[in-house]
Design a protein around this motif. Structure first.
Motif, PDB file in Angstrom:
ATOM      1  N   VAL A 120     -20.103  75.482  65.397  1.00  0.00           N
ATOM      2  CA  VAL A 120     -18.824  74.770  65.291  1.00  0.00           C
ATOM      3  C   VAL A 120     -18.449  74.641  63.821  1.00  0.00           C
ATOM      4  O   VAL A 120     -19.265  74.225  63.003  1.00  0.00           O
ATOM      5  N   GLU A 121     -17.213  74.997  63.492  1.00  0.00           N
ATOM      6  CA  GLU A 121     -16.711  74.885  62.122  1.00  0.00           C
ATOM      7  C   GLU A 121     -15.524  73.928  62.099  1.00  0.00           C
ATOM      8  O   GLU A 121     -14.596  74.072  62.887  1.00  0.00           O
ATOM      9  N   ASN A 122     -15.552  72.957  61.188  1.00  0.00           N
ATOM     10  CA  ASN A 122     -14.437  72.009  61.036  1.00  0.00           C
ATOM     11  C   ASN A 122     -13.511  72.484  59.920  1.00  0.00           C
ATOM     12  O   ASN A 122     -13.936  72.610  58.771  1.00  0.00           O
ATOM     13  N   LYS A 123     -12.261  72.757  60.264  1.00  0.00           N
ATOM     14  CA  LYS A 123     -11.262  73.173  59.276  1.00  0.00           C
ATOM     15  C   LYS A 123     -10.046  72.271  59.433  1.00  0.00           C
ATOM     16  O   LYS A 123      -9.010  72.667  59.966  1.00  0.00           O
ATOM     17  N   ALA A 124     -10.215  71.029  58.978  1.00  0.00           N
ATOM     18  CA  ALA A 124      -9.158  70.027  59.121  1.00  0.00           C
ATOM     19  C   ALA A 124      -8.083  70.203  58.064  1.00  0.00           C
ATOM     20  O   ALA A 124      -8.271  70.889  57.060  1.00  0.00           O
ATOM     21  N   GLY A 125      -6.959  69.532  58.308  1.00  0.00           N
ATOM     22  CA  GLY A 125      -5.872  69.525  57.333  1.00  0.00           C
ATOM     23  C   GLY A 125      -4.758  70.477  57.703  1.00  0.00           C
ATOM     24  O   GLY A 125      -4.961  71.475  58.394  1.00  0.00           O
ATOM     25  N   GLY A 126      -3.566  70.123  57.242  1.00  0.00           N
ATOM     26  CA  GLY A 126      -2.418  70.987  57.465  1.00  0.00           C
ATOM     27  C   GLY A 126      -2.019  71.097  58.923  1.00  0.00           C
ATOM     28  O   GLY A 126      -1.390  72.073  59.323  1.00  0.00           O
ATOM     29  N   ARG A 127      -2.411  70.100  59.710  1.00  0.00           N
ATOM     30  CA  ARG A 127      -2.072  70.081  61.134  1.00  0.00           C
ATOM     31  C   ARG A 127      -2.565  71.331  61.850  1.00  0.00           C
ATOM     32  O   ARG A 127      -1.919  71.845  62.763  1.00  0.00           O
ATOM     33  N   GLY A 128      -3.712  71.835  61.412  1.00  0.00           N
ATOM     34  CA  GLY A 128      -4.284  73.009  62.045  1.00  0.00           C
ATOM     35  C   GLY A 128      -3.990  74.301  61.315  1.00  0.00           C
ATOM     36  O   GLY A 128      -4.361  75.380  61.785  1.00  0.00           O
TER      37      GLY A 128
END
Length: 320
Positions: free
Chosen positions: A62-70
């Motif tokens: 699992v990779e978390n790439k938050a920000g920019g509303r996706g």
């Protein structure tokens, strides 16, 4: 001779193609999330990933790439090969972003693999808040516009539209409550616990521990019935507000556009099996999540329906 060789090659291709699909997966499947670690979507995705690892026999990091509303997450998914080795989280918030900040994408830019669950929205307040009900919130907001600070996911997210629905049911001008956007609902809840906001719009599983610890209180639930985790928390209807309870947060899984149908179906069936395991059934019950599995065809149709509703709300709120 050439014709015979060509036919032989075609026959080999026809034989080997299904075999390749049957062999899927042969390497790790990357599961990319649009949220920070620790939030409701993140927690469930990690449970799904563990289940998929067992059922498919391959790692699912699992990779978390938050920000920019996706934005970062969707860019990664969009540029990935549509071979079933990259999947991503999706919620109602994505559909809002397609119509606002991420107009380079739309519902048809991705393959919709499986819907997981729906979940009702609720309002929680900081332990020191004097608000005990939606009625209290409405009275204070009308008396002192801007004095109530609400934390939530970004404008145009599913939670933001839920708040607009709540406000509309109470004949409250939503702008009288100061909305503070965060990169995830988990961040919004943390901010409310820390006193940076008085109210947050969230879900059961994300606030349960903080409510039990006495750091937050639930003042209203947008569901037809009270949720068992918070038996004392009244629904909007009980408080005299006819909020549309059909608008709930959706969680699902998408992939790059153009995935083979058999690979999508295999992934969807694996997800369905994971959702039916005792561990996930218990988790969903404890989190007051509504099981709402859909396979690729149904989920794609649902996404288009959500897109239509989202467009209607964005027009109403002049958010285009």
């Amino acid at each position: 001779m050439f014709k015979k060789l060509a036919l032989a090659a075609l026959a080999i291709g026809l034989i080997s193609a299904p075999a390749a699909a049957q062999d899927y997966p042969t390497r790790p499947i990357s599961y990319i999330l649009h949220v920070s670690p620790g939030g409701a979507t993140d927690i469930m995705a990690r449970k799904i990933a563990l289940g998929l690892e067992k059922s498919l026999g391959t790692p699912v990091p699992v990779e978390n790439k938050a920000g920019g509303r996706g934005a970062a997450q969707l860019a990664d998914i969009n540029k990935s090969a549509p071979d079933g080795y990259t999947i991503g989280s999706v919620t109602s918030t994505h559909i809002g972003a397609f119509n606002q900040t991420l107009k380079q994408y739309n519902v048809d830019s991705f393959d919709w693999i499986a819907r997981l669950v729906n979940e009702p929205y609720l309002l929680v307040v900081n332990k020191d808040s004097k608000l005990n009900s939606m009625k209290d919130l409405v009275e204070v907001a009308n008396d002192k516009p801007g004095s109530v600070v609400m934390a939530g996911f970004v404008r145009g997210s599913g939670g933001h539209f839920a708040w607009e629905i709540m406000a509309q049911s109470a004949n409250l001008e939503s702008s009288k409550v100061r909305w503070i956007p965060y990169d995830s609902v988990g961040d919004a809840v943390t901010a409310t616990v820390g006193g940076h906001a008085e109210v947050a719009i969230a879900y059961v599983d994300l606030v349960k521990n903080q409510v039990e610890a006495g750091n937050l209180r639930v003042i209203a639930v947008m569901a037809d019935e009270r949720v068992p985790q918070f038996p004392d928390a009244q629904t909007f209807k009980e408080q005299g507000y006819d909020a549309d309870t059909s608008w709930q947060q959706m969680r699902g899984i998408i992939g790059p556009k153009g995935m083979p149908k058999d690979v999508k179906n295999k992934l969807a069936e694996a997800v369905k099996a994971v959702l039916e395991t005792p561990e996930l059934q218990t988790y969903m019950k404890e989190s007051s999540l509504t099981p709402a599995f859909q396979g690729p065809a149904e989920f794609t149709e649902f996404a288009h329906q959500q897109d239509t509703i989202t467009k209607e709300w964005m027009t109403r709120l002049s958010m285009h």
